[in-house]
Design a protein around this motif. Sequence first.
Motif, PDB file in Angstrom:
ATOM      1  N   TRP A  81       0.821  -1.221   0.000  1.00 46.46           N
ATOM      2  CA  TRP A  81       0.000   0.000   0.000  1.00 46.46           C
ATOM      3  C   TRP A  81       0.856   1.274   0.000  1.00 46.46           C
TER       4      TRP A  81
ATOM      5  N   PHE B  50     -11.976  -7.681   0.618  1.00 46.35           N
ATOM      6  CA  PHE B  50     -10.659  -7.058   0.477  1.00 46.35           C
ATOM      7  C   PHE B  50      -9.983  -7.584  -0.779  1.00 46.35           C
ATOM      8  N   VAL B  51      -9.277  -6.706  -1.453  1.00 52.53           N
ATOM      9  CA  VAL B  51      -8.485  -7.122  -2.613  1.00 52.53           C
ATOM     10  C   VAL B  51      -7.167  -6.376  -2.594  1.00 52.53           C
ATOM     11  N   GLY B  52      -6.115  -7.016  -3.051  1.00 56.00           N
ATOM     12  CA  GLY B  52      -4.822  -6.354  -3.164  1.00 56.00           C
ATOM     13  C   GLY B  52      -4.017  -6.978  -4.286  1.00 56.00           C
TER      14      GLY B  52
ATOM     15  N   ARG C 290       2.699  -5.175 -10.148  1.00 54.94           N
ATOM     16  CA  ARG C 290       1.876  -5.957 -11.093  1.00 54.94           C
ATOM     17  C   ARG C 290       0.577  -5.255 -11.454  1.00 54.94           C
TER      18      ARG C 290
ATOM     19  N   ARG D 220      -2.242  -2.644 -13.099  1.00 52.37           N
ATOM     20  CA  ARG D 220      -2.647  -2.201 -14.439  1.00 52.37           C
ATOM     21  C   ARG D 220      -2.300  -3.230 -15.497  1.00 52.37           C
ATOM     22  N   ASP D 221      -2.338  -4.489 -15.106  1.00 51.17           N
ATOM     23  CA  ASP D 221      -2.073  -5.567 -16.047  1.00 51.17           C
ATOM     24  C   ASP D 221      -3.231  -6.568 -16.063  1.00 51.17           C
ATOM     25  N   GLY D 222      -4.362  -6.151 -15.538  1.00 57.03           N
ATOM     26  CA  GLY D 222      -5.553  -6.994 -15.584  1.00 57.03           C
ATOM     27  C   GLY D 222      -5.673  -8.001 -14.452  1.00 57.03           C
ATOM     28  N   LEU D 223      -4.731  -8.001 -13.524  1.00 64.44           N
ATOM     29  CA  LEU D 223      -4.756  -9.017 -12.464  1.00 64.44           C
ATOM     30  C   LEU D 223      -5.948  -8.819 -11.519  1.00 64.44           C
ATOM     31  N   GLY D 224      -6.178  -7.575 -11.101  1.00 69.10           N
ATOM     32  CA  GLY D 224      -7.321  -7.294 -10.238  1.00 69.10           C
ATOM     33  C   GLY D 224      -8.616  -7.716 -10.927  1.00 69.10           C
ATOM     34  N   SER D 225      -8.750  -7.413 -12.211  1.00 69.23           N
ATOM     35  CA  SER D 225      -9.958  -7.795 -12.955  1.00 69.23           C
ATOM     36  C   SER D 225     -10.112  -9.305 -12.998  1.00 69.23           C
TER      37      SER D 225
ATOM     38  N   GLN E 203      -7.993   5.343  -6.918  1.00 69.42           N
ATOM     39  CA  GLN E 203      -7.675   4.241  -7.830  1.00 69.42           C
ATOM     40  C   GLN E 203      -8.694   3.104  -7.678  1.00 69.42           C
TER      41      GLN E 203
ATOM     42  N   TYR F  79     -11.138   1.762 -10.525  1.00 70.13           N
ATOM     43  CA  TYR F  79     -11.097   0.319 -10.808  1.00 70.13           C
ATOM     44  C   TYR F  79     -12.508  -0.297 -10.740  1.00 70.13           C
ATOM     45  N   HIS F  80     -13.228  -0.024  -9.659  1.00 68.91           N
ATOM     46  CA  HIS F  80     -14.560  -0.619  -9.524  1.00 68.91           C
ATOM     47  C   HIS F  80     -15.520  -0.103 -10.595  1.00 68.91           C
TER      48      HIS F  80
ATOM     49  N   SER G 238     -14.691   0.804 -13.559  1.00 70.40           N
ATOM     50  CA  SER G 238     -14.336   0.165 -14.844  1.00 70.40           C
ATOM     51  C   SER G 238     -14.830  -1.274 -14.892  1.00 70.40           C
TER      52      SER G 238
HETATM   53  C1  LIG Z   1      -7.464  -1.667  -6.996  1.00 72.39           C
HETATM   54  C2  LIG Z   1      -6.472  -2.752  -7.475  1.00 72.39           C
HETATM   55  C3  LIG Z   1      -6.864  -4.096  -6.860  1.00 72.39           C
HETATM   56  C4  LIG Z   1      -6.575  -2.856  -9.022  1.00 72.39           C
HETATM   57  O1  LIG Z   1      -5.757  -3.952  -9.448  1.00 72.39           O
HETATM   58  P1  LIG Z   1      -5.100  -3.975 -10.920  1.00 72.39           P
HETATM   59  O2  LIG Z   1      -4.601  -5.352 -11.166  1.00 72.39           O
HETATM   60  O3  LIG Z   1      -4.159  -2.865 -11.078  1.00 72.39           O
HETATM   61  O4  LIG Z   1      -6.413  -3.686 -11.819  1.00 72.39           O
HETATM   62  P2  LIG Z   1      -6.598  -3.954 -13.381  1.00 72.39           P
HETATM   63  O5  LIG Z   1      -5.285  -3.960 -14.076  1.00 72.39           O
HETATM   64  O6  LIG Z   1      -7.468  -5.163 -13.553  1.00 72.39           O
HETATM   65  O7  LIG Z   1      -7.412  -2.650 -13.801  1.00 72.39           O
HETATM   66  C5  LIG Z   1      -8.668  -2.712 -14.453  1.00 72.39           C
HETATM   67  C6  LIG Z   1      -9.111  -1.314 -14.793  1.00 72.39           C
HETATM   68  O8  LIG Z   1      -9.379  -0.574 -13.591  1.00 72.39           O
HETATM   69  C7  LIG Z   1      -9.020   0.802 -13.791  1.00 72.39           C
HETATM   70  N1  LIG Z   1      -7.903   1.139 -12.898  1.00 72.39           N
HETATM   71  C8  LIG Z   1      -7.167   0.269 -12.133  1.00 72.39           C
HETATM   72  N2  LIG Z   1      -6.229   0.962 -11.420  1.00 72.39           N
HETATM   73  C9  LIG Z   1      -6.387   2.259 -11.736  1.00 72.39           C
HETATM   74  C10 LIG Z   1      -5.723   3.450 -11.329  1.00 72.39           C
HETATM   75  N3  LIG Z   1      -4.703   3.422 -10.449  1.00 72.39           N
HETATM   76  N4  LIG Z   1      -6.124   4.630 -11.874  1.00 72.39           N
HETATM   77  C11 LIG Z   1      -7.134   4.670 -12.754  1.00 72.39           C
HETATM   78  N5  LIG Z   1      -7.817   3.567 -13.202  1.00 72.39           N
HETATM   79  C12 LIG Z   1      -7.450   2.384 -12.683  1.00 72.39           C
HETATM   80  C13 LIG Z   1      -8.582   0.924 -15.250  1.00 72.39           C
HETATM   81  O9  LIG Z   1      -9.727   1.232 -16.024  1.00 72.39           O
HETATM   82  C14 LIG Z   1      -8.088  -0.481 -15.537  1.00 72.39           C
HETATM   83  O10 LIG Z   1      -8.113  -0.803 -16.914  1.00 72.39           O
HETATM   84  P3  LIG Z   1      -6.878  -0.325 -17.869  1.00 72.39           P
HETATM   85  O11 LIG Z   1      -5.593  -0.663 -17.151  1.00 72.39           O
HETATM   86  O12 LIG Z   1      -7.115  -1.130 -19.116  1.00 72.39           O
HETATM   87  O13 LIG Z   1      -7.066   1.152 -18.051  1.00 72.39           O
HETATM   88  C15 LIG Z   1      -4.999  -2.371  -7.135  1.00 72.39           C
HETATM   89  O14 LIG Z   1      -4.723  -1.066  -7.601  1.00 72.39           O
HETATM   90  C16 LIG Z   1      -4.683  -2.435  -5.637  1.00 72.39           C
HETATM   91  O15 LIG Z   1      -4.304  -3.478  -5.108  1.00 72.39           O
HETATM   92  N6  LIG Z   1      -4.837  -1.273  -4.964  1.00 72.39           N
HETATM   93  C17 LIG Z   1      -4.577  -1.207  -3.530  1.00 72.39           C
HETATM   94  C18 LIG Z   1      -5.657  -1.908  -2.771  1.00 72.39           C
HETATM   95  C19 LIG Z   1      -7.012  -1.297  -2.897  1.00 72.39           C
HETATM   96  O16 LIG Z   1      -7.195  -0.100  -3.050  1.00 72.39           O
HETATM   97  N7  LIG Z   1      -8.034  -2.179  -2.825  1.00 72.39           N
HETATM   98  C20 LIG Z   1      -9.413  -1.784  -2.992  1.00 72.39           C
HETATM   99  C21 LIG Z   1     -10.034  -1.342  -1.722  1.00 72.39           C
HETATM  100  S1  LIG Z   1      -9.892  -2.535  -0.428  1.00 72.39           S
END
Ligand SMILES: CC(C)(COP(=O)(O)OP(=O)(O)OC[C@H]1O[C@@H](n2cnc3c(N)ncnc32)[C@H](O)[C@@H]1OP(=O)(O)O)[C@@H](O)C(=O)NCCC(=O)NCCS
Length: 168
Positions: A26, A84-86, A91, A93-98, A126, A130-131, A133
């Motif tokens: 974080w 919770f997600v992390g 890694r 912005r590479d689709g892993l969260g999705s 962010q 993410y949510h 999107s």
């Molecule tokens: C939120 C989180 C899980 C996203 O994981 P990720 O693997 O980066 O997400 P993805 O690559 O699947 O992103 C999917 C889309 O979400 C949006 N998005 C994700 N991160 C973003 C950012 N930092 N800023 C703007 N848009 C964002 C984008 O539209 C993205 O698509 P794109 O990369 O093609 O533009 C990650 O940033 C994280 O671990 N954050 C810290 C923990 C957190 O905040 N958890 C949520 C609350 S508990």
Amino acid sequence: MPETITFRRPVEDDFARVQDGLTHWWGGLGGEDGARQRRLLVPRLFFQHFTSTSHLAEDGTGRLVGFLVGFLSQDDPEEAYIHFVGVDPERRRDGLGSRLYHRFFADARRAGRSRVRCITGPANLQSIAYHTSLGFRIEPGDLDVDGVPATSHYDGEGLARVKFVRDL
Ligand SMILES: CC(C)(COP(=O)(O)OP(=O)(O)OC[C@H]1O[C@@H](n2cnc3c(N)ncnc32)[C@H](O)[C@@H]1OP(=O)(O)O)[C@@H](O)C(=O)NCCC(=O)NCCS
């Protein structure tokens, strides 16, 4: 060639690795107290009683690169909840969260659920991006935080939250 990421269900022994992620992924948000609060939000019980709706992601060397902790609502048969997600900052912005979320959506659909809910802090831009999107909509609240609807004192005094919901 893109690296293969492996997904699996967590087991109790993964608890310490996820706690480590909560400490280090974080960017030092909130200092040591923030890290401690995050760790306390994901206690061991999730790795004992909610593993069948949670997911871990590991890289080719077996290193943890992402996790999702979720569950099916016990009280509302239509709902599932992502707690919770992390994702490892290296890694993102590479689709892993999705991919983690879509795995959970599949769990929830298989269990007959038609809605997923989750929350985040109004300052976590962010997470809000993410949510949104991923097709979540923000539910109305009593606050407007820089244009984002939020609910005051949602998780206790001074702890406003943004409420998300997504149909499956
Ligand atoms: C939120 C989180 C899980 C996203 O994981 P990720 O693997 O980066 O997400 P993805 O690559 O699947 O992103 C999917 C889309 O979400 C949006 N998005 C994700 N991160 C973003 C950012 N930092 N800023 C703007 N848009 C964002 C984008 O539209 C993205 O698509 P794109 O990369 O093609 O533009 C990650 O940033 C994280 O671990 N954050 C810290 C923990 C957190 O905040 N958890 C949520 C609350 S508990």
